[in-house]
Design a protein around this motif. Structure first.
Motif, short mmCIF file in Angstrom:
data_model
loop_
_atom_site.label_atom_id
_atom_site.label_comp_id
_atom_site.label_asym_id
_atom_site.label_seq_id
_atom_site.Cartn_x
_atom_site.Cartn_y
_atom_site.Cartn_z
N ARG A 231 4.72 14.65 96.12
CA ARG A 231 5.56 13.50 96.45
C ARG A 231 4.95 12.20 95.93
O ARG A 231 5.67 11.33 95.40
CB ARG A 231 5.75 13.43 97.96
N ALA A 232 3.63 12.07 96.03
CA ALA A 232 2.97 10.84 95.58
C ALA A 232 3.02 10.70 94.06
O ALA A 232 3.12 9.58 93.54
CB ALA A 232 1.52 10.82 96.05
N GLU B 235 4.33 7.45 103.00
CA GLU B 235 4.29 6.94 101.62
C GLU B 235 2.96 6.23 101.41
O GLU B 235 2.44 5.58 102.31
CB GLU B 235 5.45 5.96 101.36
#
Length: 478
Positions: free
Chosen positions: A377-378, A295
């Motif tokens: 995803r980011a 993440e």
């Protein structure tokens, strides 16, 4: 011959360089003639305006002077022509006089424009015609937005500026290492390093400006380690009030081709959470953490985008992301929510340029699909439709050199990429330094490939529009 076909002929003539030395002069003159005849240079119409003005001036004088001097002048010329016609037949004298007149016109214009070219370009690098032609061609180029940072973005811009002057580079401002990090801490300014590289890449006098901007002081209290370009932009930021104005002012002073914009004017700090639970703060520390990133984010969490950057994306004909460090150069720009949303909303060709090699500590073991999934995803949404990947593998010596640093080629997993809904554009854009055995993207080949992709996408879009219009007409007629 249609205007489009004529322009294609001129483009081919402009790009051909296969003439022999004995034919070079004649071919060059022929090519220049075709360029002059090509529409869109906006010079011929003004030359014609001058000729009309000269004729109207003569006519006005004739009317004002009641034709008396002009009448005798024309009568004298008429008698001379009549005498000439008696000595030399008109089918010979006419073409001779016409040829002399045309020769004087072209010779006079050639010499006058040549003198103007000497003033504009004392080094003799380009003629005035070449300058006009290149200016018109580049100004007609597509509106391209390139997003990234580091050396990857400057390499891309160095090639794209040969195809369009309508360039906008959106650059990350999360750098906290080296000279940029020191200036950021000492003066409270946004890091200028990546912006400095992009400005140098877009300058006409690129080689000299790059050497100047990249020059690092090797002595002096407080100066050692700083690059001149970083100090220049820091000083401009202090004078103008912020980095955006500093970049605009610097761009005007240096006459760069295109624009360079920071993604945000907020002082952001990157952080990354690794698979082992560690949270790493700072852009320079993330790459050195030697762990798998699961993440990434920034502090403050939702920095506002620079309005000019959003406007550039909304007006863009073509959006390019990368190449560059996946997390710290590309995704760091997309952590500005307004930028990601603006890209997602655009129905234009959007492509991601994937790195050739994995980056130790940041993308170790990543495939092409892993790069794509990381961006998705980011950002939480799909931002690009295609991915450009390197076609040919590096040499064995180069691979061995990178393997010692735990870096390997980014593998293309075609099935996984297609499942992610992306088309694959595979092309050879790699350049290998035979001395250092390091790889990089070749700026010219990369730009040529990206422009080819854009034109192909435009053609496909046009064909789809024609088919939709045809179906609509058929339904209406039915």
């Amino acid at each position: 011959m249609s205007i489009g076909l004529f322009r294609q002929v001129v483009r081919n003539l402009g790009s051909s360089d296969g003439t022999s030395s004995s034919q070079g002069g004649r071919y060059s003159s022929f090519r220049r003639l075709f360029k002059w005849l090509s529409p869109g240079i906006f010079v011929k119409r003004w030359l014609l305006t001058i000729y009309i003005g000269v004729l109207m001036t003569i006519l006005g004088l004739a009317i004002w002077l009641k034709l008396t001097p002009i009448f005798w002048l024309f009568q004298t010329v008429d008698r001379a022509i009549e005498f000439l016609a008696k000595v030399i037949p008109n089918y010979l004298s006419g073409p001779m006089v016409l040829g002399c007149g045309l020769f004087l016109i072209f010779w006079g214009h050639s010499r006058s424009l040549g003198e103007i070219s000497k003033v504009l370009r004392p080094d003799g690098g380009q003629t005035l015609l070449d300058m006009l032609w290149n200016n018109r061609r580049l100004n007609r180029g597509p509106k391209i937005v390139a997003i990234g940072g580091g050396t990857g973005l400057s390499t891309l811009l160095r090639g794209l500026k040969l195809y369009s002057a309508n360039l906008t580079a959106i650059v990350t401002v999360a750098d906290d290492g080296g000279s940029s990090g020191r200036l950021r801490r000492d003066f409270g300014v946004l890091p200028p390093g990546d912006i400095r590289n992009c400005i140098a890449a877009l300058a006409d006098e690129e080689k000299l400006l790059t050497e100047l901007f990249q020059y690092r002081f090797e002595a002096g209290d407080g100066l050692m380690g700083h690059s001149f370009g970083n100090l220049f932009l820091t000083a401009m930021s202090e004078i103008t009030g912020d980095l955006e104005r500093a970049v605009v002012a610097s761009s005007k002073v240096l006459a760069i081709r295109g624009r360079v914009l920071p993604a945000t004017l907020t002082d952001v700090t990157l952080w990354a959470r690794l698979a082992d639970g560690r949270i790493i703060q700072g852009e320079s520390s993330i790459g050195e953490a030697d762990g798998q990133i699961v993440e990434i984010g920034c502090t403050p969490e939702h920095p506002p985008a620079l309005p000019a950057a959003i406007a550039a994306i909304q007006e863009a004909d073509y959006i390019i992301m990368g190449p560059g460090s996946l997390y710290t150069s590309v995704i760091s720009n997309l952590l500005v929510p307004e930028i990601a949303a603006a890209i997602a909303a655009r129905n234009v060709p959007r492509i991601y340029v994937c790195n050739i090699m994995t980056q130790p500590g940041e993308t170790t073991g990543y495939t092409v699909a892993d790069h794509i999934e990381s961006v998705d995803r980011a950002c939480g949404q799909k931002l690009f439709d295609a991915v450009l990947v390197q076609k040919n593998p590096p040499s064995a010596g180069c691979l061995q050199n990178y393997a010692e640093e735990n870096s390997y080629p980014v593998l293309l997993d075609r099935d996984d990429v297609k499942q992610l809904g992306r088309s694959i554009f595979s092309v050879n854009v790699m350049e290998e330094d035979t001395t250092t055995r390091y790889l990089r993207h070749n700026s010219r080949r990369l730009a040529k490939a990206l422009i080819h992709f854009y034109r192909r996408a435009q053609e496909s879009s046009s064909h789809r529009s024609i088919k939709v219009a045809t179906v609509a007409r058929n339904i209406k007629s039915a």
